[in-house]
Design a protein around this motif. Sequence first.
Motif, PDB file in Angstrom:
ATOM      1  N   ARG A 148       0.806  -1.220   0.000  1.00  0.00           N
ATOM      2  CA  ARG A 148       0.000   0.000   0.000  1.00  0.00           C
ATOM      3  C   ARG A 148       0.839   1.270   0.000  1.00  0.00           C
ATOM      4  O   ARG A 148       0.461   2.275  -0.595  1.00  0.00           O
ATOM      5  N   LYS A 149       1.972   1.263   0.693  1.00  0.00           N
ATOM      6  CA  LYS A 149       2.785   2.463   0.804  1.00  0.00           C
ATOM      7  C   LYS A 149       3.962   2.472  -0.175  1.00  0.00           C
ATOM      8  O   LYS A 149       4.813   3.343  -0.114  1.00  0.00           O
ATOM      9  N   LYS A 150       3.981   1.505  -1.072  1.00  0.00           N
ATOM     10  CA  LYS A 150       5.050   1.431  -2.071  1.00  0.00           C
ATOM     11  C   LYS A 150       4.616   2.116  -3.363  1.00  0.00           C
ATOM     12  O   LYS A 150       3.434   2.203  -3.673  1.00  0.00           O
ATOM     13  N   THR A 151       5.598   2.584  -4.118  1.00  0.00           N
ATOM     14  CA  THR A 151       5.312   3.175  -5.417  1.00  0.00           C
ATOM     15  C   THR A 151       5.198   2.052  -6.444  1.00  0.00           C
ATOM     16  O   THR A 151       6.168   1.676  -7.102  1.00  0.00           O
ATOM     17  N   VAL A 152       4.027   1.493  -6.522  1.00  0.00           N
ATOM     18  CA  VAL A 152       3.746   0.393  -7.443  1.00  0.00           C
ATOM     19  C   VAL A 152       2.660   0.864  -8.405  1.00  0.00           C
ATOM     20  O   VAL A 152       1.616   1.361  -7.980  1.00  0.00           O
ATOM     21  N   ASP A 153       2.914   0.719  -9.712  1.00  0.00           N
ATOM     22  CA  ASP A 153       1.956   1.205 -10.708  1.00  0.00           C
ATOM     23  C   ASP A 153       0.949   0.144 -11.112  1.00  0.00           C
ATOM     24  O   ASP A 153      -0.203   0.461 -11.410  1.00  0.00           O
ATOM     25  N   LEU A 154       1.391  -1.110 -11.151  1.00  0.00           N
ATOM     26  CA  LEU A 154       0.526  -2.207 -11.564  1.00  0.00           C
ATOM     27  C   LEU A 154       0.756  -3.403 -10.648  1.00  0.00           C
ATOM     28  O   LEU A 154       1.829  -3.550 -10.047  1.00  0.00           O
ATOM     29  N   LEU A 155      -0.240  -4.277 -10.613  1.00  0.00           N
ATOM     30  CA  LEU A 155      -0.108  -5.568  -9.936  1.00  0.00           C
ATOM     31  C   LEU A 155      -0.359  -6.668 -10.961  1.00  0.00           C
ATOM     32  O   LEU A 155      -1.231  -6.532 -11.822  1.00  0.00           O
ATOM     33  N   GLU A 156       0.410  -7.737 -10.875  1.00  0.00           N
ATOM     34  CA  GLU A 156       0.192  -8.899 -11.733  1.00  0.00           C
ATOM     35  C   GLU A 156      -0.225 -10.067 -10.855  1.00  0.00           C
ATOM     36  O   GLU A 156       0.524 -10.473  -9.958  1.00  0.00           O
ATOM     37  N   TRP A 157      -1.405 -10.599 -11.098  1.00  0.00           N
ATOM     38  CA  TRP A 157      -1.839 -11.780 -10.357  1.00  0.00           C
ATOM     39  C   TRP A 157      -1.379 -13.009 -11.122  1.00  0.00           C
ATOM     40  O   TRP A 157      -1.898 -13.310 -12.201  1.00  0.00           O
ATOM     41  N   GLU A 212     -11.758  -8.697  -8.479  1.00  0.00           N
ATOM     42  CA  GLU A 212     -12.520  -7.475  -8.186  1.00  0.00           C
ATOM     43  C   GLU A 212     -12.073  -6.855  -6.864  1.00  0.00           C
ATOM     44  O   GLU A 212     -11.955  -5.630  -6.739  1.00  0.00           O
ATOM     45  N   GLU A 213     -11.789  -7.712  -5.874  1.00  0.00           N
ATOM     46  CA  GLU A 213     -11.352  -7.209  -4.572  1.00  0.00           C
ATOM     47  C   GLU A 213      -9.973  -6.555  -4.663  1.00  0.00           C
ATOM     48  O   GLU A 213      -9.731  -5.501  -4.064  1.00  0.00           O
ATOM     49  N   ILE A 214      -9.061  -7.167  -5.421  1.00  0.00           N
ATOM     50  CA  ILE A 214      -7.726  -6.594  -5.578  1.00  0.00           C
ATOM     51  C   ILE A 214      -7.818  -5.180  -6.139  1.00  0.00           C
ATOM     52  O   ILE A 214      -7.201  -4.244  -5.626  1.00  0.00           O
ATOM     53  N   HIS A 215      -8.615  -5.033  -7.194  1.00  0.00           N
ATOM     54  CA  HIS A 215      -8.735  -3.701  -7.791  1.00  0.00           C
ATOM     55  C   HIS A 215      -9.413  -2.726  -6.830  1.00  0.00           C
ATOM     56  O   HIS A 215      -8.997  -1.571  -6.700  1.00  0.00           O
ATOM     57  N   THR A 269      -6.810  -0.041  -6.111  1.00  0.00           N
ATOM     58  CA  THR A 269      -7.055   0.947  -7.182  1.00  0.00           C
ATOM     59  C   THR A 269      -5.968   0.927  -8.256  1.00  0.00           C
ATOM     60  O   THR A 269      -5.904   1.829  -9.088  1.00  0.00           O
ATOM     61  N   ARG A 270      -5.129  -0.092  -8.267  1.00  0.00           N
ATOM     62  CA  ARG A 270      -4.082  -0.170  -9.283  1.00  0.00           C
ATOM     63  C   ARG A 270      -4.518  -1.102 -10.411  1.00  0.00           C
ATOM     64  O   ARG A 270      -5.221  -2.079 -10.174  1.00  0.00           O
ATOM     65  N   PRO A 271      -4.111  -0.812 -11.641  1.00  0.00           N
ATOM     66  CA  PRO A 271      -4.433  -1.729 -12.734  1.00  0.00           C
ATOM     67  C   PRO A 271      -3.928  -3.138 -12.432  1.00  0.00           C
ATOM     68  O   PRO A 271      -2.848  -3.311 -11.852  1.00  0.00           O
ATOM     69  N   LEU A 272      -4.726  -4.122 -12.826  1.00  0.00           N
ATOM     70  CA  LEU A 272      -4.405  -5.522 -12.532  1.00  0.00           C
ATOM     71  C   LEU A 272      -4.167  -6.293 -13.824  1.00  0.00           C
ATOM     72  O   LEU A 272      -5.006  -6.308 -14.721  1.00  0.00           O
ATOM     73  N   LEU A 273      -2.998  -6.928 -13.896  1.00  0.00           N
ATOM     74  CA  LEU A 273      -2.637  -7.800 -15.004  1.00  0.00           C
ATOM     75  C   LEU A 273      -2.862  -9.240 -14.556  1.00  0.00           C
ATOM     76  O   LEU A 273      -2.368  -9.657 -13.510  1.00  0.00           O
TER      77      LEU A 273
END
Length: 256
Positions: free
Chosen positions: A42-51, A70-73, A77-81
């Motif tokens: 949450r406090k990291k500068t992460v632009d996207l997440l990949e599941w 849906e819960e991850i997004h 609030t980060r784009p999910l791959l």
Amino acid sequence: MNMSMGLQLHTRKGDEAVHPKICVPLMGKNREALQDEWKQLRKKTVDLLEWRVDYFEKNRDVDLIIDIAEEIHRETTRPLLFTKRSEAEGGQAVSLNEDEVVQLYEAVIASAAVHGIDIELRQSEKNTQHLIEQARNQEIDVILSHHNFTETPPAQRLEEKIREAVDLGADVAKIAVMPQSKTDVLTLLQVTEKMSRTIPIPLISMAMGVNGMISRLAGGVFGSALTFASGAQASAPGQIPVADVEQVLRILNRNM
């Protein structure tokens, strides 16, 4: 429900370096482990997440997978791959056959619960074209990827793979190789520098392992639009912790 605006990666413009986005893989075996992973970011500068769903134990439970996506997004609030990596390209062994993988992707696309999907170029062209068409209807980006965990193929072969992704209709092309020497890393970077100028879509590239670490930090200088950093655990050899990647990119971006 349609929350997708794609992965929002940047295509290179002329000689300009790309300011690469940072993507962290989520590799939890169950819902609780996944929740722990994204909460730590949450406090990291992460632009996207990949599941990486090949790590998920209940990879046959489509309803559960969509619910978690849906819960991850919603929670990040980060784009999910969404990626189901094959064992042949560095993924975990799963019991899903090719048709079942396609059906899983179809369901995830139809839910519009993700912003992008990763399809390997080894997938049949018929299935690839079908999934691209489905994803396009939902404004979901498709990464067409090629991973070689053994070696770094010659530059011509890497360029062919990138062009193949473009010709098939990818929104993003991705290549990852295993260098046996620093010369191999230079090959990967030279291909990235050349192809990122000429193709009309974003390019993601990386050399894996210890030799390839520099490609994960300075890939944007050569035109790579995304770098993968490790969160709770690394999904590929040579991945660097997200805090370190964040620090280096901040320095590079500020001075370019």
